[in-house]
Design a protein around this motif. Sequence first.
Motif, PDB file in Angstrom:
ATOM      1  N   GLU A  53       1.125  -1.471  -0.171  1.00 28.95           N
ATOM      2  CA  GLU A  53       0.169  -0.004   0.122  1.00 28.95           C
ATOM      3  C   GLU A  53       0.557   1.077  -0.159  1.00 28.95           C
ATOM      4  N   MET A  76      -1.948   7.338   1.568  1.00 27.39           N
ATOM      5  CA  MET A  76      -1.609   5.631   2.191  1.00 27.39           C
ATOM      6  C   MET A  76      -0.476   5.524   2.123  1.00 27.39           C
ATOM      7  N   MET A 129      -7.669  -0.943  -3.321  1.00 31.02           N
ATOM      8  CA  MET A 129      -7.109  -0.220  -2.194  1.00 31.02           C
ATOM      9  C   MET A 129      -9.097  -1.252  -0.676  1.00 31.02           C
TER      10      MET A 129
END
Length: 134
Positions: A53, A76, A129
């Motif tokens: 991520e 993120m 995500m």
Amino acid sequence: MLRSTVRMLALTVVFLLPMSFAMAASDGSKAKDKLTGDDERFVKEAASGGMMEVQLGKVAVEKASNERVKEFGKRMQADHSKAAEQLKKIAASKGVELPKEPSGEHKRTLDRLTKLSGNEFDREYMEAMVEAHK
């Protein structure tokens, strides 16, 4: 749709991830105890996912066409970098060596998304995500 998805993911990360790490570290008397095999696998998987991520967040800043997707990528990066530092401390206290790079599905997702750009990247990144935060 994109706005509500981004908001949901941000709230999930902001509220749940730090609480999970805090709960894992809350019992100071057992801080040096070894983890079970399942717990160790979970910690390593979480580290791999977090690295993915962070790296995808960097890619989003470069390749996304939508400014909100770029901002989400920055978020993120920041949130998962902070979580990774916390996880690193917990893992060290438990004698767990974390992976140095994303592996398995995380590596495949990273490889696939880094080949995309523009609207296609935006769509696939946000879908990834959502899936990663379920």
